[in-house]
Design a protein around this motif. Structure first.
Motif, PDB file in Angstrom:
ATOM      1  N   CYS A 224       4.413  45.538  20.685  1.00 14.93           N
ATOM      2  CA  CYS A 224       5.659  46.318  20.982  1.00 14.93           C
ATOM      3  C   CYS A 224       6.962  45.902  20.185  1.00 14.93           C
ATOM      4  CB  CYS A 224       5.891  46.738  22.385  1.00 14.93           C
ATOM      5  SG  CYS A 224       4.270  47.495  23.277  1.00 14.93           S
ATOM      6  N   ARG A 225       7.023  44.586  20.734  1.00 11.94           N
ATOM      7  CA  ARG A 225       8.522  44.138  20.473  1.00 11.94           C
ATOM      8  C   ARG A 225       8.709  43.627  19.116  1.00 11.94           C
ATOM      9  NH1 ARG A 225      11.222  39.501  24.333  1.00 11.94           N
ATOM     10  NH2 ARG A 225      10.235  40.990  25.874  1.00 11.94           N
ATOM     11  N   VAL A 226       7.993  42.893  18.682  1.00 15.83           N
ATOM     12  CA  VAL A 226       8.002  42.404  17.224  1.00 15.83           C
ATOM     13  C   VAL A 226       7.900  43.340  16.195  1.00 15.83           C
ATOM     14  CG1 VAL A 226       7.455  40.234  15.633  1.00 15.83           C
ATOM     15  CG2 VAL A 226       7.641  40.151  18.109  1.00 15.83           C
ATOM     16  N   THR A 227       6.654  44.004  16.452  1.00 17.94           N
ATOM     17  CA  THR A 227       6.181  45.051  15.136  1.00 17.94           C
ATOM     18  C   THR A 227       7.230  46.027  15.042  1.00 17.94           C
ATOM     19  OG1 THR A 227       3.681  44.338  15.446  1.00 17.94           O
ATOM     20  CG2 THR A 227       4.482  46.337  14.183  1.00 17.94           C
ATOM     21  N   LEU A 228       7.607  46.622  16.484  1.00 20.38           N
ATOM     22  CA  LEU A 228       8.336  47.945  16.313  1.00 20.38           C
ATOM     23  C   LEU A 228       9.843  47.402  15.832  1.00 20.38           C
ATOM     24  CD1 LEU A 228       9.068  50.590  17.000  1.00 20.38           C
ATOM     25  CD2 LEU A 228       9.571  50.025  19.310  1.00 20.38           C
ATOM     26  N   ALA A 229      10.480  46.240  16.167  1.00 16.43           N
ATOM     27  CA  ALA A 229      11.838  45.723  15.818  1.00 16.43           C
ATOM     28  C   ALA A 229      11.704  45.570  14.326  1.00 16.43           C
ATOM     29  CB  ALA A 229      11.985  44.686  16.726  1.00 16.43           C
ATOM     30  N   MET A 230      10.715  44.760  13.998  1.00 16.13           N
ATOM     31  CA  MET A 230      10.847  44.484  12.391  1.00 16.13           C
ATOM     32  C   MET A 230      10.720  45.734  11.551  1.00 16.13           C
ATOM     33  SD  MET A 230       8.581  41.026  12.340  1.00 16.13           S
ATOM     34  CE  MET A 230       8.942  40.642  10.709  1.00 16.13           C
ATOM     35  N   PHE A 231       9.906  46.762  12.091  1.00 15.43           N
ATOM     36  CA  PHE A 231       9.761  47.782  11.239  1.00 15.43           C
ATOM     37  C   PHE A 231      10.975  48.900  11.337  1.00 15.43           C
ATOM     38  CE2 PHE A 231       9.096  52.588  11.637  1.00 15.43           C
ATOM     39  CZ  PHE A 231       8.452  52.809  10.006  1.00 15.43           C
ATOM     40  N   LEU A 232      11.688  48.915  12.491  1.00 17.30           N
ATOM     41  CA  LEU A 232      13.091  49.668  12.489  1.00 17.30           C
ATOM     42  C   LEU A 232      14.180  48.830  11.802  1.00 17.30           C
ATOM     43  CD1 LEU A 232      12.959  50.475  16.467  1.00 17.30           C
ATOM     44  CD2 LEU A 232      12.430  52.065  14.421  1.00 17.30           C
ATOM     45  N   ALA A 233      13.997  47.626  11.698  1.00 15.84           N
ATOM     46  CA  ALA A 233      15.187  46.865  11.049  1.00 15.84           C
ATOM     47  C   ALA A 233      14.974  46.847   9.551  1.00 15.84           C
ATOM     48  CB  ALA A 233      15.219  45.495  11.547  1.00 15.84           C
TER      49      ALA A 233
END
Length: 441
Positions: free
Chosen positions: A392-401
């Motif tokens: 949730c945190r890492v994968t989603l954040a890196m995708f959005l960024a």
């Protein structure tokens, strides 16, 4: 049952102690921020590593707290004393080994984690990291000592030590950075000396004869592997959980570090402020471990469940108040910190988002887990936390960024998603009662 007065006596100093411990690093960051974006960027990068290591030490100390409090709950004072001695032994050995590794390979470690950053940022980072590594045994042994006091329902003594250490840290930071112009080295040295003071103070006070758990003859401690295994059984899963959490933050930080100095500085300050607006509630969670540990040691499972619900509700009130206070202060903090206009604008926006989202789900996402760990349900919290954090945190954040170009706010969207999923899973776990089915001692 713990009376409301007894709970207040335990929880209030603990919450304040957590705030003071957090302020130890925050003071240095605020002082260093006046040296420019390169300095604050370096400190924020290294602090991401420091928090990873410190959290691992804290998890071991928490494992010792659970063992000691459960022994005290069933009136086994001799075993509680021996468990405390073994906690000090294993933590000291591990902290020295980790410090030596970080001292020997500080440059390669920084490049491995953060890649190639600006030369001035790397210079400051290495300086800050080397001195920070020297302080790791001080941090580890202080955490042990304060945890041993908490197991005896004494949270006031660690709080007073933290208060004195923070005053010393502030004075030394101002003296070294602004008086002697030692820049980042001065701030790191001030914090290291303050942590050394904390360690010496807590270990000296643990010698007092009136304590239930009193420690003397530190040099005579020898390993008792059955006790060490019991501590590690609780400490390692919690340590892995905390470490995975911090590894995730490092992975995200590596993404932020590619957005430029302004984004690094904004994210660094936002991390500090988000930590501050939850630190008092974390103190409640830490205190809950002592309460639940004693209840489970005495076989009072219904009381343990009652206190988890009660302290989760109390922490919710604390989180709301803390978020509103930090949001009211964020603008003057960015001015006092000398942040550049672009960084300050990003920071204020992200803190505003946190103020809205955090009170909704944070307490359910974190406070019950402290109770689960105190009951011995450490593997479930470890696996749950690691999976949610990475997916949730890492994968989603890196995708959005990296893919959608959201900028630093991507980090917090991932964080809010993590909190929400975690809150749902822990609520289901609490209601099921499966967290009560473990045996520690």
């Amino acid at each position: 049952m713990f009376s409301n007065k007894a709970l207040w006596k335990l929880m209030a100093p603990l919450a304040f102690d957590q705030l003071l411990n957090s302020m130890m690093g925050t003071v240095g960051t605020m002082v260093v921020s006046n040296l420019g974006s390169a300095a604050i960027s370096a400190v924020s990068l290294v602090d991401a590593i420091n928090v990873l290591i410190v959290q691992a030490f804290y998890a071991l100390a928490a494992g010792g707290t659970v063992v000691c409090s459960q022994y005290l709950g069933c009136k086994k004072e001799k075993e509680a004393n021996e468990a405390a001695r073994q906690l000090l032994f294993i933590t000291f050995v591990l902290s020295v080994v980790i410090a030596a590794i970080c001292l020997a390979a500080n440059g390669p470690l920084l490049r491995l984690i953060f890649g190639e950053v600006e030369p001035q940022v790397m210079k400051y980072s290495r300086q800050y990291f080397i001195i920070s590594a020297i302080s790791y045994p001080f941090i580890a042994l202080y955490d042990d000592g304060s945890s041993i006091f908490r197991a005896q329902e004494n949270s006031k003594t660690p709080m007073m030590i933290s208060l004195c250490a923070n005053i010393l840290n502030l004075i030394l930071n101002i003296l070294f950075v602004w008086g002697f112009h030692m820049e980042v080295i001065g701030s790191a040295t001030a914090t290291m000396l303050s942590r050394a003071f904390s360690m010496i103070a807590v270990l000296c006070l643990l010698r007092r004869p009136e304590l239930i758990i009193r420690l003397r003859g530190y040099l005579s401690i020898r390993p008792i592997w059955s006790q060490i295994r019991r501590i590690l059984y609780l400490g390692i899963p919690s340590g892995i959980e905390n470490s995975m959490f911090q590894f995730g933050k490092l992975a995200i930080q590596s993404t932020v570090s590619m957005m430029g100095t302004a984004a690094i500085a904004a994210q660094g300050m936002t991390n500090i402020l988000e930590n501050l607006n939850g630190i008092l509630a974390i103190g409640i969670g830490v205190g809950l471990m002592t309460v639940v540990g004693e209840c489970m040691g005495a076989g009072r499972k219904d009381e343990a469940a009652y206190y988890i619900k009660k302290m989760t509700a109390v922490s919710e009130v604390v989180v709301i108040a803390s978020c509103l206070l930090i949001f009211a202060l964020v603008h003057p903090i960015t001015i006092f910190g000398g942040m550049e206009a672009k960084s300050a604008k990003m920071c204020i926006f992200m803190v505003g988002c946190i103020t809205i989202a955090k009170p909704i789900v944070w307490s359910l996402a974190f406070i019950p887990a402290y109770g689960f760990r105190a009951a011995g349900d450490v593997k479930f919290t470890m696996v749950t936390s690691a999976l949610i954090m990475w997916f949730c945190r890492v994968t989603l954040a890196m995708f959005l960024a990296r893919v959608l170009g959201f900028g630093p706010i991507a980090v917090w969207i991932g964080m809010f998603t993590d909190w929400s999923v975690r809150a749902i899973i822990y609520s289901i776990r609490f209601k099921s009662g499966k967290w009560m089915e473990h045996q520690v001692i």
